[in-house]
Design an enzyme around this catalytic site. Structure first.
Site, short mmCIF file in Angstrom:
data_model
loop_
_atom_site.label_atom_id
_atom_site.label_comp_id
_atom_site.label_asym_id
_atom_site.label_seq_id
_atom_site.Cartn_x
_atom_site.Cartn_y
_atom_site.Cartn_z
N GLY A 105 -8.92 4.45 0.29
CA GLY A 105 -8.00 4.94 -0.74
C GLY A 105 -8.63 5.31 -2.07
N ASP A 150 -8.02 1.97 -5.39
CA ASP A 150 -6.96 2.91 -5.76
C ASP A 150 -5.84 2.20 -6.52
OD1 ASP A 150 -6.17 1.48 -3.49
OD2 ASP A 150 -5.60 3.23 -2.31
N ASP A 171 -1.94 -4.04 -6.05
CA ASP A 171 -0.54 -4.27 -5.67
C ASP A 171 -0.33 -5.78 -5.57
OD1 ASP A 171 2.04 -3.47 -4.79
OD2 ASP A 171 1.43 -3.53 -2.70
N PHE A 185 6.77 2.90 -3.87
CA PHE A 185 5.67 3.30 -3.00
C PHE A 185 5.23 4.71 -3.37
CE2 PHE A 185 3.35 4.56 0.74
CZ PHE A 185 2.67 3.39 1.05
N ASP A 214 -2.20 6.77 0.73
CA ASP A 214 -1.56 7.31 1.92
C ASP A 214 -0.26 6.62 2.27
OD1 ASP A 214 -3.07 4.87 2.71
OD2 ASP A 214 -2.29 5.36 4.69
N ARG A 268 -3.07 11.77 1.46
CA ARG A 268 -4.19 11.36 0.59
C ARG A 268 -4.71 12.52 -0.25
NH1 ARG A 268 -6.13 6.18 2.10
NH2 ARG A 268 -6.01 5.71 4.31
#
Ligand code: IMP
Ligand code: MG
Length: 185
Positions: free
Chosen positions: A43, A99, A102, A151, A158, A164
């Site tokens: 990512g 990336d 979370d 999201f 992705d 992506r």
């Protein structure tokens, strides 16, 4: 805009401007130090490619492959290491790039792995931070954008390996999310 994207929340221009700012800050912070930038596959490759071109220092680039199990919006907490560093970092400062931060499980696991090699220092940079979803006590040292717990896709991120290559950060349409993850109450 891609037909399956509902809305853009970070534009390509905003990404470029923020990367230049982060690059300037990192350049100042690591001046005169041996720096290895470690990118977490897959990512972060677009973010790291843009970011390092704004770091005006000699640096090495290395990669670690990490994945949480399953193509799901929720990570299980189990992080699978699929590729280790190629280079040695015991005499280098490491900047770990991902990336998105979370739950934090991925960066926590990869940091623990890198610390085994005793780098001179270890810091983290993420393009996006979703603090509302954190499961482990962990903050990144450099953050591109702090975002709401939705999201997102694009710019390396992705949804089941798709999107992506979008040059912006978007939120997929509800029917696309439902199709991938199933409808939720
Ligand atoms: P964490 O381990 O929960 O912090 O999640 C990190 C990884 O989960 C990231 O490297 C992404 O691959 C994935 N991820 C988390 N949130 C998103 C999102 O909003 N869109 C796409 N991938 C995400
Ligand atoms: Mg992913």
């Amino acid at each position: 805009m891609h037909p399956e994207i509902d809305r853009i929340i970070v534009t390509a221009e905003q990404l470029a401007q923020r990367n230049a700012e982060l690059g300037r800050q990192i350049t100042a912070d690591y001046a005169g130090k041996p720096l290895t930038v470690v990118s977490i596959l897959r990512g972060s490759i677009i973010f790291v490619a843009d970011l390092i071109r704004h770091i005006e220092l000699d640096l090495e680039l290395d990669f670690i492959g990490a994945a949480s199990y399953g193509d799901d919006t929720e990570t299980s907490g189990h992080v699978d290491i699929r590729k280790h560093l190629d280079g040695k970092v015991h005499d280098r400062h490491v900047l770990l790039v991902d990336d998105i931060l979370d739950t934090g499980y991925t960066i926590k696991t990869v940091c623990e792995l890198i610390r085994i090699s005793h780098p001179l220092s270890l810091k983290t940079a993420v393009a996006f931070d979703k603090p509302a979803r954190r499961k482990v006590a962990l903050e990144a040292d450099y953050v591109g954008f702090t975002i709401d717990p939705v999201f997102i896709v694009g710019y390396g991120l992705d949804l089941a390996q798709k999107y992506r290559n979008l040059p912006y950060i978007g939120v997929p349409k509800k029917e696309v999310l439902d199709r991938t993850f199933g409808t939720r109450p």
